[in-house]
Design a protein around this motif. Structure first.
Motif, PDB file in Angstrom:
ATOM      1  N   GLY A 157      36.332  52.371  35.734  1.00  0.00           N
ATOM      2  CA  GLY A 157      36.620  51.098  35.080  1.00  0.00           C
ATOM      3  C   GLY A 157      37.630  50.275  35.843  1.00  0.00           C
ATOM      4  N   CYS A 158      38.655  50.946  36.367  1.00  0.00           N
ATOM      5  CA  CYS A 158      39.692  50.253  37.129  1.00  0.00           C
ATOM      6  C   CYS A 158      39.125  49.659  38.420  1.00  0.00           C
ATOM      7  CB  CYS A 158      40.831  51.218  37.437  1.00  0.00           C
ATOM      8  SG  CYS A 158      42.280  50.425  38.170  1.00  0.00           S
ATOM      9  N   LEU A 159      38.286  50.407  39.106  1.00  0.00           N
ATOM     10  CA  LEU A 159      37.686  49.916  40.351  1.00  0.00           C
ATOM     11  C   LEU A 159      36.829  48.678  40.092  1.00  0.00           C
ATOM     12  CD1 LEU A 159      37.141  50.277  43.368  1.00  0.00           C
ATOM     13  CD2 LEU A 159      35.278  51.844  42.774  1.00  0.00           C
ATOM     14  N   ASN A 160      35.988  48.741  39.065  1.00  0.00           N
ATOM     15  CA  ASN A 160      35.159  47.586  38.730  1.00  0.00           C
ATOM     16  C   ASN A 160      36.018  46.387  38.357  1.00  0.00           C
ATOM     17  OD1 ASN A 160      32.717  46.090  37.873  1.00  0.00           O
ATOM     18  ND2 ASN A 160      33.531  46.393  35.818  1.00  0.00           N
ATOM     19  N   SER A 161      37.072  46.620  37.599  1.00  0.00           N
ATOM     20  CA  SER A 161      37.950  45.534  37.161  1.00  0.00           C
ATOM     21  C   SER A 161      38.649  44.872  38.347  1.00  0.00           C
ATOM     22  CB  SER A 161      38.986  46.075  36.173  1.00  0.00           C
ATOM     23  OG  SER A 161      39.744  45.021  35.645  1.00  0.00           O
ATOM     24  N   ILE A 162      39.098  45.673  39.301  1.00  0.00           N
ATOM     25  CA  ILE A 162      39.757  45.129  40.492  1.00  0.00           C
ATOM     26  C   ILE A 162      38.786  44.256  41.281  1.00  0.00           C
ATOM     27  CG2 ILE A 162      40.725  45.749  42.748  1.00  0.00           C
ATOM     28  CD1 ILE A 162      41.974  48.200  41.380  1.00  0.00           C
ATOM     29  N   LEU A 163      37.559  44.746  41.464  1.00  0.00           N
ATOM     30  CA  LEU A 163      36.560  43.979  42.216  1.00  0.00           C
ATOM     31  C   LEU A 163      36.220  42.664  41.512  1.00  0.00           C
ATOM     32  CD1 LEU A 163      34.102  46.831  43.302  1.00  0.00           C
ATOM     33  CD2 LEU A 163      35.589  45.490  44.796  1.00  0.00           C
ATOM     34  N   GLN A 164      35.945  42.738  40.205  1.00  0.00           N
ATOM     35  CA  GLN A 164      35.554  41.536  39.454  1.00  0.00           C
ATOM     36  C   GLN A 164      36.693  40.521  39.415  1.00  0.00           C
ATOM     37  OE1 GLN A 164      32.570  40.936  38.384  1.00  0.00           O
ATOM     38  NE2 GLN A 164      31.529  42.826  37.876  1.00  0.00           N
ATOM     39  N   ALA A 165      37.914  40.996  39.153  1.00  0.00           N
ATOM     40  CA  ALA A 165      39.065  40.083  39.078  1.00  0.00           C
ATOM     41  C   ALA A 165      39.357  39.461  40.431  1.00  0.00           C
ATOM     42  CB  ALA A 165      40.294  40.832  38.552  1.00  0.00           C
ATOM     43  N   SER A 166      39.249  40.241  41.488  1.00  0.00           N
ATOM     44  CA  SER A 166      39.525  39.729  42.831  1.00  0.00           C
ATOM     45  C   SER A 166      38.539  38.632  43.223  1.00  0.00           C
ATOM     46  CB  SER A 166      39.471  40.863  43.856  1.00  0.00           C
ATOM     47  OG  SER A 166      40.427  41.850  43.571  1.00  0.00           O
ATOM     48  N   PHE A 167      37.261  38.876  42.968  1.00  0.00           N
ATOM     49  CA  PHE A 167      36.241  37.879  43.309  1.00  0.00           C
ATOM     50  C   PHE A 167      36.379  36.615  42.457  1.00  0.00           C
ATOM     51  CE2 PHE A 167      34.068  41.210  45.644  1.00  0.00           C
ATOM     52  CZ  PHE A 167      33.363  40.507  46.611  1.00  0.00           C
ATOM     53  N   THR A 168      36.769  36.777  41.194  1.00  0.00           N
ATOM     54  CA  THR A 168      36.808  35.638  40.285  1.00  0.00           C
ATOM     55  C   THR A 168      38.053  34.787  40.467  1.00  0.00           C
ATOM     56  OG1 THR A 168      35.523  36.861  38.631  1.00  0.00           O
ATOM     57  CG2 THR A 168      36.743  34.926  37.855  1.00  0.00           C
ATOM     58  N   PHE A 169      39.225  35.412  40.517  1.00  0.00           N
ATOM     59  CA  PHE A 169      40.478  34.648  40.481  1.00  0.00           C
ATOM     60  C   PHE A 169      40.975  34.223  41.860  1.00  0.00           C
ATOM     61  CE2 PHE A 169      40.302  36.525  36.315  1.00  0.00           C
ATOM     62  CZ  PHE A 169      40.751  35.490  35.512  1.00  0.00           C
ATOM     63  N   THR A 170      40.197  34.490  42.888  1.00  0.00           N
ATOM     64  CA  THR A 170      40.500  33.902  44.203  1.00  0.00           C
ATOM     65  C   THR A 170      39.653  32.654  44.448  1.00  0.00           C
ATOM     66  OG1 THR A 170      38.909  35.451  45.201  1.00  0.00           O
ATOM     67  CG2 THR A 170      41.253  36.067  45.258  1.00  0.00           C
ATOM     68  N   LEU A 171      38.793  32.303  43.497  1.00  0.00           N
ATOM     69  CA  LEU A 171      37.998  31.073  43.619  1.00  0.00           C
ATOM     70  C   LEU A 171      38.895  29.847  43.458  1.00  0.00           C
ATOM     71  CD1 LEU A 171      34.870  31.948  41.433  1.00  0.00           C
ATOM     72  CD2 LEU A 171      34.839  31.471  43.886  1.00  0.00           C
ATOM     73  N   PRO A 172      38.543  28.744  44.134  1.00  0.00           N
ATOM     74  CA  PRO A 172      39.267  27.481  43.877  1.00  0.00           C
ATOM     75  C   PRO A 172      38.716  26.839  42.601  1.00  0.00           C
ATOM     76  CG  PRO A 172      37.612  27.143  45.582  1.00  0.00           C
ATOM     77  CD  PRO A 172      37.561  28.607  45.231  1.00  0.00           C
ATOM     78  N   PHE A 173      39.599  26.554  41.648  1.00  0.00           N
ATOM     79  CA  PHE A 173      39.176  25.937  40.396  1.00  0.00           C
ATOM     80  C   PHE A 173      39.473  24.444  40.411  1.00  0.00           C
ATOM     81  CE2 PHE A 173      39.975  30.388  39.241  1.00  0.00           C
ATOM     82  CZ  PHE A 173      38.753  30.704  38.659  1.00  0.00           C
ATOM     83  N   CYS A 174      38.572  23.670  39.810  1.00  0.00           N
ATOM     84  CA  CYS A 174      38.729  22.223  39.787  1.00  0.00           C
ATOM     85  C   CYS A 174      39.759  21.808  38.741  1.00  0.00           C
ATOM     86  CB  CYS A 174      37.385  21.560  39.518  1.00  0.00           C
ATOM     87  SG  CYS A 174      36.178  21.896  40.807  1.00  0.00           S
ATOM     88  N   SER A 175      40.064  20.515  38.699  1.00  0.00           N
ATOM     89  CA  SER A 175      41.130  20.024  37.832  1.00  0.00           C
ATOM     90  C   SER A 175      40.820  20.233  36.353  1.00  0.00           C
ATOM     91  CB  SER A 175      41.381  18.542  38.084  1.00  0.00           C
ATOM     92  OG  SER A 175      40.194  17.794  37.930  1.00  0.00           O
TER      93      SER A 175
END
Length: 316
Positions: A157-175
């Motif tokens: 669970g921890c490994l999946n969470s690290i991968l998903q969070a890393s891919f998602t929260f390194t994205l550039p988000f718009c205003s």
């Protein structure tokens, strides 16, 4: 710079998000608050009671109930990751969550939900060993082996969470920082990204699909062998007891995997946010509420343990 879907080209480092939650006026929000609160309270009480009963009753100190106690702990924790913030937002005009708070909420939610998926597969394997290989069961499912299996569930669970969070929260988000959901999850967050999210979607579908397919195969294979073994039994009472115990687990597995598959392991999931909210309520609150009821109402050992605990409490 990639344009935002609504034509807005500005990209700002976001400090906070707004959880839009469900549409509706004050009456709708009050009704939703009452429903969420009822589901959450029942989930907390049910899982706490299950954990206490299994801990206090020596007759339930077996691998099956060790895994069930961990399942109750996971259910209690991941509903608590979501429900308090959602309840507060129903009564607040400001539905803000910080960027760090959003990432933290998603990380622990993903960790715990994935852990539950692995735990359900381990519980099926435990029933397979107990019913199909009873002579080797005490050795193969000794306390240290059970502890390692549970630890492996949490590590997965921890490994999946690290991968998903890393891919998602390194994205550039718009205003635009409005998340069309009542908690921080991948599909609505991808809607806010300014960059191409194809890789993120493939990663989400790929990892979730692999986990769901892998654990489902373990469950189906285990219960295939279990069914054949039970049908060969001559004792009707023994068959009924085993089918009742295994039926509880299969009910929990079907509810959990079915809703998670609808949400994460098929491409239409990212496109339908309204459907996603309803499905999310089901697996964040309804399933954690139902699991203790499923395992207690359909399990004679748990019902007997509850009765003994009640008798002991009454006597004192």
């Amino acid at each position: 710079m990639s344009p935002h879907r609504n034509g807005n080209l500005s990209v700002m480092p976001l400090q906070e998000f707004v959880l839009d939650g469900f549409e509706g006026g004050l009456q709708t929000q009050a009704l939703l608050f009452a429903v969420f609160l009822a589901l959450y309270v029942v989930a907390i009480l049910g899982n706490l009671i299950m954990m206490v009963v299994i801990t206090l009753d020596a007759r339930l100190h077996s691998p099956m109930y060790f895994f069930l106690k961990n399942l109750s702990l996971v259910d209690l924790c991941y509903s608590s990751v979501i429900a308090p913030k959602a309840l507060a937002n129903f009564l607040s005009s400001s539905k803000v969550i910080t960027f760090e708070g959003c990432a933290t909420q998603f990380f622990f939610f993903s960790l715990l939900v994935t852990t539950e998926g692995f735990l359900l597969a381990v519980m099926a394997y435990d029933r397979f060993m107990a019913i199909c290989s009873p002579l080797s069961y005490p050795i193969s499912m000794c306390p240290s082996a059970c502890a390692r299996l549970v630890l492996g569930c949490y590590c997965g669970g921890c490994l999946n969470s690290i991968l998903q969070a890393s891919f998602t929260f390194t994205l550039p988000f718009c205003s635009s920082n409005h998340i069309d959901h009542f908690f921080c999850d991948v599909p609505p967050l991808l809607k806010l990204a300014c960059a191409d999210t194809t890789i993120n979607e493939l990663v989400m579908f790929g990892i979730c699909g692999l986990i769901i397919v892998g654990t489902t195969l373990v469950v189906l294979t285990s219960y295939g062998y279990i069914t054949v073994t039970i049908l060969r039994m001559r004792s009707g009472g023994g068959r009924h007891k085993l089918f009742s115990t295994c039926g509880s687990h299969m009910t929990a597995v079907s509810l959990f995997y079915g809703t998670v598959f609808v949400m994460y392991a098929q491409p239409g999931a990212v496109q339908s946010m309204e459907q996603g909210k309803v499905v999310s309520v089901f697996y964040t609150l309804v399933i954690p509420m139902l699991n203790p009821l499923i395992y207690s109402l359909r399990n004679k050992d748990v019902k007997d343990a509850l009765w003994r605990l009640g008798q002991k409490h009454t006597a004192t």
